[in-house]
Write a protein that holds these residues in place. Structure first.
Motif, PDB file in Angstrom:
ATOM      1  N   GLY A 367       0.786  -1.197   0.000  1.00 19.37           N
ATOM      2  CA  GLY A 367       0.000   0.000   0.000  1.00 19.37           C
ATOM      3  C   GLY A 367       0.833   1.269   0.000  1.00 19.37           C
ATOM      4  N   SER A 368       1.949   1.240   0.712  1.00 21.88           N
ATOM      5  CA  SER A 368       2.734   2.461   0.893  1.00 21.88           C
ATOM      6  C   SER A 368       4.213   2.162   0.619  1.00 21.88           C
ATOM      7  CB  SER A 368       2.590   2.936   2.346  1.00 21.88           C
ATOM      8  OG  SER A 368       3.126   1.935   3.196  1.00 21.88           O
ATOM      9  N   ASP A 369       5.004   3.256   0.623  1.00 21.20           N
ATOM     10  CA  ASP A 369       6.441   3.081   0.444  1.00 21.20           C
ATOM     11  C   ASP A 369       7.023   2.211   1.548  1.00 21.20           C
ATOM     12  OD1 ASP A 369       6.276   4.555  -1.784  1.00 21.20           O
ATOM     13  OD2 ASP A 369       7.291   6.362  -0.990  1.00 21.20           O
ATOM     14  N   GLU A 370       6.587   2.467   2.802  1.00 21.93           N
ATOM     15  CA  GLU A 370       7.120   1.697   3.926  1.00 21.93           C
ATOM     16  C   GLU A 370       6.820   0.214   3.728  1.00 21.93           C
ATOM     17  OE1 GLU A 370       5.629   4.537   4.236  1.00 21.93           O
ATOM     18  OE2 GLU A 370       6.605   5.791   5.747  1.00 21.93           O
ATOM     19  N   ALA A 371       5.567  -0.089   3.354  1.00 24.50           N
ATOM     20  CA  ALA A 371       5.184  -1.488   3.165  1.00 24.50           C
ATOM     21  C   ALA A 371       5.972  -2.104   2.029  1.00 24.50           C
ATOM     22  CB  ALA A 371       3.687  -1.577   2.873  1.00 24.50           C
ATOM     23  N   TYR A 372       6.257  -1.290   0.990  1.00 22.58           N
ATOM     24  CA  TYR A 372       7.037  -1.788  -0.144  1.00 22.58           C
ATOM     25  C   TYR A 372       8.459  -2.150   0.292  1.00 22.58           C
ATOM     26  CZ  TYR A 372       9.534  -1.714  -4.589  1.00 22.58           C
ATOM     27  OH  TYR A 372      10.324  -2.042  -5.648  1.00 22.58           O
ATOM     28  N   VAL A 373       9.070  -1.299   1.110  1.00 21.17           N
ATOM     29  CA  VAL A 373      10.424  -1.591   1.642  1.00 21.17           C
ATOM     30  C   VAL A 373      10.388  -2.916   2.385  1.00 21.17           C
ATOM     31  CG1 VAL A 373      12.119  -0.858   3.345  1.00 21.17           C
ATOM     32  CG2 VAL A 373      11.163   0.814   1.757  1.00 21.17           C
ATOM     33  N   ALA A 415      22.782  -4.029  -1.800  1.00 19.21           N
ATOM     34  CA  ALA A 415      22.498  -2.602  -1.843  1.00 19.21           C
ATOM     35  C   ALA A 415      22.102  -2.200  -3.258  1.00 19.21           C
ATOM     36  CB  ALA A 415      23.708  -1.814  -1.376  1.00 19.21           C
ATOM     37  N   SER A 416      22.865  -2.701  -4.223  1.00 19.58           N
ATOM     38  CA  SER A 416      22.604  -2.363  -5.618  1.00 19.58           C
ATOM     39  C   SER A 416      21.207  -2.832  -6.024  1.00 19.58           C
ATOM     40  CB  SER A 416      23.677  -3.024  -6.482  1.00 19.58           C
ATOM     41  OG  SER A 416      23.315  -2.987  -7.837  1.00 19.58           O
ATOM     42  N   ALA A 417      20.862  -4.090  -5.685  1.00 22.17           N
ATOM     43  CA  ALA A 417      19.566  -4.638  -6.073  1.00 22.17           C
ATOM     44  C   ALA A 417      18.448  -3.900  -5.354  1.00 22.17           C
ATOM     45  CB  ALA A 417      19.537  -6.126  -5.733  1.00 22.17           C
ATOM     46  N   PHE A 418      18.666  -3.597  -4.081  1.00 27.40           N
ATOM     47  CA  PHE A 418      17.624  -2.940  -3.291  1.00 27.40           C
ATOM     48  C   PHE A 418      17.319  -1.559  -3.859  1.00 27.40           C
ATOM     49  CE2 PHE A 418      16.106  -0.370   0.235  1.00 27.40           C
ATOM     50  CZ  PHE A 418      15.092  -1.161   0.737  1.00 27.40           C
ATOM     51  N   VAL A 419      18.383  -0.784  -4.128  1.00 29.69           N
ATOM     52  CA  VAL A 419      18.164   0.575  -4.624  1.00 29.69           C
ATOM     53  C   VAL A 419      17.513   0.524  -5.993  1.00 29.69           C
ATOM     54  CG1 VAL A 419      19.327   2.691  -5.337  1.00 29.69           C
ATOM     55  CG2 VAL A 419      19.999   1.545  -3.225  1.00 29.69           C
ATOM     56  N   THR A 420      17.926  -0.425  -6.818  1.00 33.56           N
ATOM     57  CA  THR A 420      17.308  -0.535  -8.141  1.00 33.56           C
ATOM     58  C   THR A 420      15.817  -0.832  -8.005  1.00 33.56           C
ATOM     59  OG1 THR A 420      19.393  -1.427  -8.895  1.00 33.56           O
ATOM     60  CG2 THR A 420      17.541  -1.656 -10.374  1.00 33.56           C
ATOM     61  N   LEU A 421      15.453  -1.754  -7.101  1.00 38.60           N
ATOM     62  CA  LEU A 421      14.045  -2.081  -6.892  1.00 38.60           C
ATOM     63  C   LEU A 421      13.266  -0.865  -6.410  1.00 38.60           C
ATOM     64  CD1 LEU A 421      14.347  -5.625  -5.285  1.00 38.60           C
ATOM     65  CD2 LEU A 421      13.092  -5.049  -7.370  1.00 38.60           C
ATOM     66  N   MET A 422      13.897  -0.069  -5.504  1.00 35.10           N
ATOM     67  CA  MET A 422      13.222   1.112  -4.979  1.00 35.10           C
ATOM     68  C   MET A 422      12.972   2.106  -6.085  1.00 35.10           C
ATOM     69  SD  MET A 422      12.472   0.831  -1.899  1.00 35.10           S
ATOM     70  CE  MET A 422      12.446  -0.885  -1.508  1.00 35.10           C
ATOM     71  N   ARG A 423      14.055   2.399  -6.827  1.00 30.97           N
ATOM     72  CA  ARG A 423      13.911   3.418  -7.880  1.00 30.97           C
ATOM     73  C   ARG A 423      12.911   2.968  -8.953  1.00 30.97           C
ATOM     74  NH1 ARG A 423      19.876   6.009  -9.098  1.00 30.97           N
ATOM     75  NH2 ARG A 423      20.194   6.852  -6.992  1.00 30.97           N
ATOM     76  N   ALA A 456      28.471  -1.554   2.024  1.00 25.14           N
ATOM     77  CA  ALA A 456      27.587  -0.713   1.214  1.00 25.14           C
ATOM     78  C   ALA A 456      26.168  -0.957   1.682  1.00 25.14           C
ATOM     79  CB  ALA A 456      27.731  -1.059  -0.267  1.00 25.14           C
ATOM     80  N   TRP A 457      25.416   0.104   1.828  1.00 24.16           N
ATOM     81  CA  TRP A 457      24.027  -0.044   2.244  1.00 24.16           C
ATOM     82  C   TRP A 457      23.188   0.938   1.433  1.00 24.16           C
ATOM     83  CZ3 TRP A 457      27.967   1.934   5.152  1.00 24.16           C
ATOM     84  CH2 TRP A 457      27.869   3.272   5.548  1.00 24.16           C
ATOM     85  N   SER A 458      21.918   1.046   1.739  1.00 19.64           N
ATOM     86  CA  SER A 458      21.076   1.925   0.928  1.00 19.64           C
ATOM     87  C   SER A 458      20.308   2.883   1.822  1.00 19.64           C
ATOM     88  CB  SER A 458      20.110   1.109   0.085  1.00 19.64           C
ATOM     89  OG  SER A 458      19.966  -0.182   0.597  1.00 19.64           O
ATOM     90  N   GLU A 459      19.848   3.947   1.208  1.00 19.34           N
ATOM     91  CA  GLU A 459      18.993   4.895   1.903  1.00 19.34           C
ATOM     92  C   GLU A 459      17.780   5.166   1.018  1.00 19.34           C
ATOM     93  OE1 GLU A 459      21.952   7.529   4.721  1.00 19.34           O
ATOM     94  OE2 GLU A 459      21.565   8.212   2.690  1.00 19.34           O
ATOM     95  N   VAL A 460      16.642   5.165   1.635  1.00 13.78           N
ATOM     96  CA  VAL A 460      15.419   5.496   0.877  1.00 13.78           C
ATOM     97  C   VAL A 460      14.783   6.733   1.502  1.00 13.78           C
ATOM     98  CG1 VAL A 460      14.906   3.192   0.069  1.00 13.78           C
ATOM     99  CG2 VAL A 460      14.124   3.892   2.328  1.00 13.78           C
ATOM    100  N   TRP A 461      14.116   7.496   0.655  1.00  7.60           N
ATOM    101  CA  TRP A 461      13.418   8.693   1.142  1.00  7.60           C
ATOM    102  C   TRP A 461      11.994   8.306   1.473  1.00  7.60           C
ATOM    103  CZ3 TRP A 461      14.583  13.647   2.412  1.00  7.60           C
ATOM    104  CH2 TRP A 461      13.515  14.506   2.617  1.00  7.60           C
ATOM    105  N   LEU A 462      11.651   8.426   2.753  1.00  7.00           N
ATOM    106  CA  LEU A 462      10.288   8.134   3.174  1.00  7.00           C
ATOM    107  C   LEU A 462       9.662   9.439   3.623  1.00  7.00           C
ATOM    108  CD1 LEU A 462      10.970   4.858   5.188  1.00  7.00           C
ATOM    109  CD2 LEU A 462      10.136   5.102   2.849  1.00  7.00           C
ATOM    110  N   GLU A 463       8.479   9.712   3.102  1.00  8.57           N
ATOM    111  CA  GLU A 463       7.827  10.982   3.426  1.00  8.57           C
ATOM    112  C   GLU A 463       7.632  11.060   4.931  1.00  8.57           C
ATOM    113  OE1 GLU A 463       7.521  13.366   1.466  1.00  8.57           O
ATOM    114  OE2 GLU A 463       8.064  12.254  -0.345  1.00  8.57           O
ATOM    115  N   GLY A 464       7.929  12.231   5.455  1.00  9.55           N
ATOM    116  CA  GLY A 464       7.748  12.432   6.889  1.00  9.55           C
ATOM    117  C   GLY A 464       8.964  12.044   7.710  1.00  9.55           C
ATOM    118  N   ARG A 465       9.840  11.198   7.164  1.00  7.28           N
ATOM    119  CA  ARG A 465      11.032  10.794   7.923  1.00  7.28           C
ATOM    120  C   ARG A 465      12.311  11.233   7.229  1.00  7.28           C
ATOM    121  NH1 ARG A 465      10.410   4.552   9.024  1.00  7.28           N
ATOM    122  NH2 ARG A 465      12.519   4.825   9.770  1.00  7.28           N
ATOM    123  N   GLY A 466      12.242  11.408   5.936  1.00  2.95           N
ATOM    124  CA  GLY A 466      13.451  11.790   5.208  1.00  2.95           C
ATOM    125  C   GLY A 466      14.262  10.572   4.839  1.00  2.95           C
ATOM    126  N   TRP A 467      15.553  10.792   4.625  1.00  5.91           N
ATOM    127  CA  TRP A 467      16.432   9.692   4.214  1.00  5.91           C
ATOM    128  C   TRP A 467      16.561   8.687   5.343  1.00  5.91           C
ATOM    129  CZ3 TRP A 467      17.305   8.734  -0.572  1.00  5.91           C
ATOM    130  CH2 TRP A 467      17.366   9.779  -1.509  1.00  5.91           C
TER     131      TRP A 467
END
Lengths: 658, 307
Positions: A367-373, A415-423, A456-467
């Motif tokens: 439903g949301s970005d958080e749930a997708y992560v 990290a590479s796969a995760f960020v690619t999936l996010m983007r 290597a790790w990843s960062e995602v932008w979540l609304e309300g929390r930032g990176w």
């Protein structure tokens, strides 16, 4: 034999000169091309052989041709004469040619001077603790060669020359300490060298997980950290390095110029203050605990980029120490800027199609970005993925290959796969490289972070929390957060593991590392700020270098006076032959026993005085003094005389004074 | 070494005549064995002449004595050519200098001309008269005495002349014990007549040769040079030691080492003879202190023995 020929063939000074120069060349043996070292050693051997037996040295034209050929060879190798490596190589080969034309004393001085220059170049090049004894031995060797060459009498034997050089160095020691402490270390020093010819080591600013089949297990230190107060828990010890935005489907790259504005941050949780001693890695970034709040104080120009990296104006060529403050939790106070969003959602077109499809379907179900992560992390947890340092090579569409075929990899892959999936699902994400963890060194009271701790790790932008940091590796291999890589992998035969399992070896290794850390922070890292701190502790409030200059001038004057007093106090030159040294030892020991020899007393008069003052000691000493008188003033004859002197030396050593 | 044997006997004999002065006796002997001339300087009555007599007697040399006075002429010492009526020729009659040991009593009373005639003979060991050169016998010694305190009617020897004497020895008053013995037993010179000579000219030449053989090492030459250098750099002295004086110092030290039974010279030997050899050659600028002995001792103390 003409006097000039006999002078040029005095083999002992030549041997010392050759030794000094050859040792100087050896200091650079792993930095200059092999042929340059061979030329230097060969020239020294040739020169020495020519001093011992009738052997021709090259003539004027041959030497000139050799010099030109070697110059061209250096130019051909380095394509420049600028820089430390090319300069050292040039000095090595030209000095080698110079040894072949040493005929007079002056020439030998020049070659020894070149050897000292080689030492200087080596000191500029590398300053590690392990090499310090080498440098010390070499300067001693050079000074001995100077003493042998400079001494007016040929009679200065090797042992006396070594002792003389050692004594001179001891006299120079206070001066060296004085200059070390008080010579103003102005930032941006004029002796800074162009270092463009260095090899880059450590973490790079690109990442291509697919091309790596064997990750480094190097236990070389990356940096050491001293925390002021409690350290953060292990799972929060992420050391931030380059942030990678640009992906071409195979390789992640750092953005050289981050042109978007920063979203203001609110720092939460405890503040961690710490000091880092960074090993040279020849790149611009400084590592800090994620997330750094304010840039370190100090002379070097360092700034915090909008993506919270620490970037210095100059590459890190030598051990660098800095202090910083970080919070492990942050919250963004505003929206992500358009440019930043564009940079962190971009993907190469027509690459990794299966991944893109997977992302779209997963995002639709969540439903949301958080749930997708969460969904993606669950995929990693349950999808049969395996953590390994020896992954198979990946295909052109590296993420597809990894997610759907190999399913084996290390942090970079995840990290590479995760960020690619996010983007692919439109969630802003980026790859952050750096180090994770660190090993506690109880001897030095610091954490050491090694090259093997690279992560290597990843960062995602979540609304309300930032990176927000998301480490997909932690899902696959939860132990990676709590233990180092060397612990984690039972396979392989890294010697580091053996050391780790043997307590006393571990202790030795930690102590050695602590000494190294001390060397790097206190000796190599002794900078202008430390100097001002020191002045402050002496009660001098200083803001510029002038008090240091006064201190230096005062210390210099004191040293000159001290040396003058030392020299004035002992007008008699140091005894140069073995017999005189043995006699001087004998007299010194008797003087300590309370019966000094007056300077004008001859040996027999001294014996008389001793017998009068202390009959027992006098009776035991008299034969020795009589032997000295006989050896010194009687007729001297070759071999037998030498044997008698040796016996005399031995008996002086055996004499029990008390 | 057989040449050494008579020496202790000679010393012993001399000590029986000159009481309480063993050091001066050895110095005098060393001076003569080093082929040097001796100047004995002291107030009257302390035994200068007795010492000179005793030396001449014990050494077993033919000797002559000349009492120097202000009207003494060079010819009175060297000799004179006289016309022989029988042969109708001039004939050189040799003076008292043609002997093995010449005792020149109160040498500072003679005129400078006479003094220089004697001193030339001392240096050259030969005499020239009327175009003929006459060699003096071998060995040839001059023992001169002088009284430094007598001023009227004396001609003090200039430094250049003093340099011809290898040593100047001062006797000084005897100590109480030996003075008592002197007073009890009376004139020492009578004793002299009863004692047999110990050495002879051949023995002396042998010993002199042995003295020249005594080893002088480079280390010792360093020391002698250091001492010599010191006399030249001191600002309170008119003149430093000449190379001839340094040579004499080494010869005297060789003789002293030989008297001690050594085959090599030690710094101690140099130190033993140093004051006697150099004191009359060193003169202070202020001249307040007539004796050079104090200066010599200062120099010995100031110069370290090289290791």
């Amino acid at each position: 034999m003409t006097p000039r020929a006999s002078e040029s063939n005095a083999s002992r000074p030549v041997a010392w000169m050759c030794a000094a120069f050859a040792a100087g060349a050896l200091l650079h043996v792993d930095r200059v091309p092999l042929w340059a070292s061979v030329v230097a050693l060969g020239a020294c051997a040739w020169r020495y052989a020519a001093a011992c037996r009738p052997l021709q040295l090259p003539g004027k034209y041959q030497r000139a041709a050799l010099a030109i050929a070697l110059l061209i060879a250096v130019l051909a190798t380095f394509r420049t004469l600028n820089g430390l490596a090319a300069g050292s190589a040039l000095l090595v080969v030209m000095g080698a040619v110079k040894t072949l034309e040493t005929h007079r004393r002056r020439d030998r001085f020049i070659v020894i001077g070149a050897a000292l220059f080689l030492l200087l170049a080596a000191c500029l090049d590398r300053q590690s603790l392990l090499r310090a004894p080498l440098y010390l031995l070499h300067v001693w060797l050079c000074c001995t060669a100077l003493a042998v060459t400079a001494h007016p009498k040929q009679g200065l034997d090797d042992r006396a020359a070594i002792a003389l050089a050692g004594r001179c160095l001891l006299y120079a020691l206070p001066l060296a300490l004085l200059l070390f402490v008080t010579f103003p270390r102005l930032p941006g020093a004029f002796w800074a060298l162009p270092r463009q010819d260095e090899a880059v080591t450590g973490l790079s600013d690109t990442m291509s997980p697919g091309s790596i089949t064997q990750l480094s297990e190097s236990s070389d230190p990356a940096f050491r950290v001293w925390f002021e107060g409690d350290p953060p828990p292990p799972e929060e010890r992420y050391w931030r390095g380059p942030v990678l935005y640009d992906f071409d489907g195979y390789t992640w790259r750092r953005r050289r110029f981050v042109n978007f504005v920063e979203t203001p941050l609110e720092f939460e949780g405890p503040a961690y203050r710490y000091r880092i001693s960074l090993e040279p890695h020849f790149n611009y970034w400084w590592f800090v605990l994620d997330t750094v709040k304010e840039p370190p104080q100090g002379p070097a120009r360092v700034r915090i980029t909008p993506d919270r990296q620490l970037v210095s104006a100059a590459p890190v060529f030598e051990p660098t120490t800095y202090e910083a403050v970080s919070h492990t939790r942050t919250r963004a106070l505003g929206p992500l800027s358009t440019l930043a969003r564009r940079a962190s959602t971009a993907l190469p077109p027509n690459r990794n199609p299966r991944t893109l499809a997977l992302a779209r379907s997963l995002r639709e179900r969540a439903g949301s970005d958080e749930a997708y992560v969460e969904a993606v992390l669950t995929l990693f947890r349950t999808g049969g993925f395996e953590y390994t340092l020896t992954p198979p090579r990946l295909d052109f569409d590296s993420v597809d290959d990894f997610l759907f075929n190999t399913r084996q990899g290390f942090c970079g892959h995840y990290a590479s796969a995760f960020v690619t999936l996010m983007r692919a699902a439109g969630v802003p994400a980026r790859v952050v490289t750096g180090y994770l963890g660190g090993e506690w060194n109880p001897v030095g009271g610091y954490y050491i972070v090694r090259q093997a701790d690279a992560h290597a790790w990843s960062e995602v932008w979540l609304e309300g929390r930032g990176w927000t940091r998301v480490d997909p590796t932690a899902v696959v291999a939860p132990d990676r957060l709590r233990r180092g890589i060397i612990d984690l992998l039972e396979t392989g035969s890294a010697p580091a593991r053996i050391i780790r399992r043997t307590p006393w070896l571990a202790r030795v290794s930690q102590s050695w590392d602590a000494v190294n850390a001390w060397w790097n922070t206190r000796v190599i890292g002794f900078d202008f700020r430390t100097q001002l701190d020191l002045l402050g502790r002496l009660g001098i409030e200083a803001t510029d270098w002038r008090p240091l200059g006064w201190l230096l001038a005062g210390g210099l004057t004191a040293w000159v006076l001290w040396i003058g007093w030392r020299l004035g106090r002992s007008p008699a030159p140091a005894p140069v032959d073995r017999l005189a040294r043995a006699y001087a030892r004998l007299c010194a020991r008797l003087a300590r026993a309370g019966a000094p020899r007056a300077p004008h007393q001859g040996p027999l008069a001294y014996a008389e005085a001793l017998c009068a003052a202390n009959p027992e000691l006098g009776a035991r000493t008299r034969p020795l003094l009589e032997r000295y008188a006989e050896l010194r003033y009687g007729g001297t004859a070759g071999n037998e005389y030498e044997m008698k002197v040796t016996a005399f030396e031995r008996d002086v050593a055996r004499l029990k004074v008390r | 070494m057989d040449a050494v044997q008579p020496l202790p006997r000679a010393i012993e004999t001399l000590e029986r005549i000159i009481l309480g002065k063993p050091e001066q006796i050895r110095l005098c002997l060393a001076c003569l064995l080093a082929r040097g001339h001796l100047l004995i300087e002291d107030v009257p009555g302390v035994g200068k002449t007795t010492l000179a007599h005793a030396l001449a007697h014990v050494l077993g040399l033919a000797w002559q004595r000349v009492q120097f006075t202000s009207d003494l002429l060079p010819a009175d010492i060297i000799g004179v050519s006289v016309f022989d009526r029988a042969t109708q020729q001039f004939h050189f009659r040799k003076g008292p200098v043609f002997t093995q040991l010449l005792l020149a009593d109160e040498v500072n009373r003679a005129s400078p001309r006479t003094q220089s005639a004697l001193l030339e003979a001392m240096e050259e060991r030969q005499v020239s008269a009327d175009g003929t050169t006459y060699r003096l016998p071998e060995p040839f010694f001059v023992i001169a005495t002088q009284n430094p305190h007598e001023q009227i009617g004396t001609f003090p020897l200039p430094e250049s002349q003093l340099d011809r004497f290898l040593m100047r020895v001062t006797l000084g008053y005897p100590d109480a014990v030996h003075e008592r013995e002197l007073l009890r037993n009376g004139e020492r010179r009578e004793l002299l007549a009863r004692l047999p000579p110990v050495l002879g000219p051949e023995a002396i030449v042998d010993i002199q040769r042995a003295v020249r053989e005594v080893h002088v090492s480079d280390a010792l030459l360093d020391y002698v040079q250091a001492l010599t250098e010191r006399t030249r750099t001191r600002t309170d002295l008119r003149l430093g030691l000449s190379p001839r004086a340094a040579q004499g110092l080494i010869r005297a030290a060789q003789a002293w080492a030989h008297l001690q039974g050594r085959s090599a010279v030690l710094p101690e030997d140099v130190q033993a003879v140093f004051p006697s050899v150099v004191a009359h050659r060193l003169e202070r600028r202020d001249a307040a202190d007539a004796s050079g002995h104090a200066v010599a001792d200062e120099i010995l103390k100031a110069v370290p023995v090289p290791l």
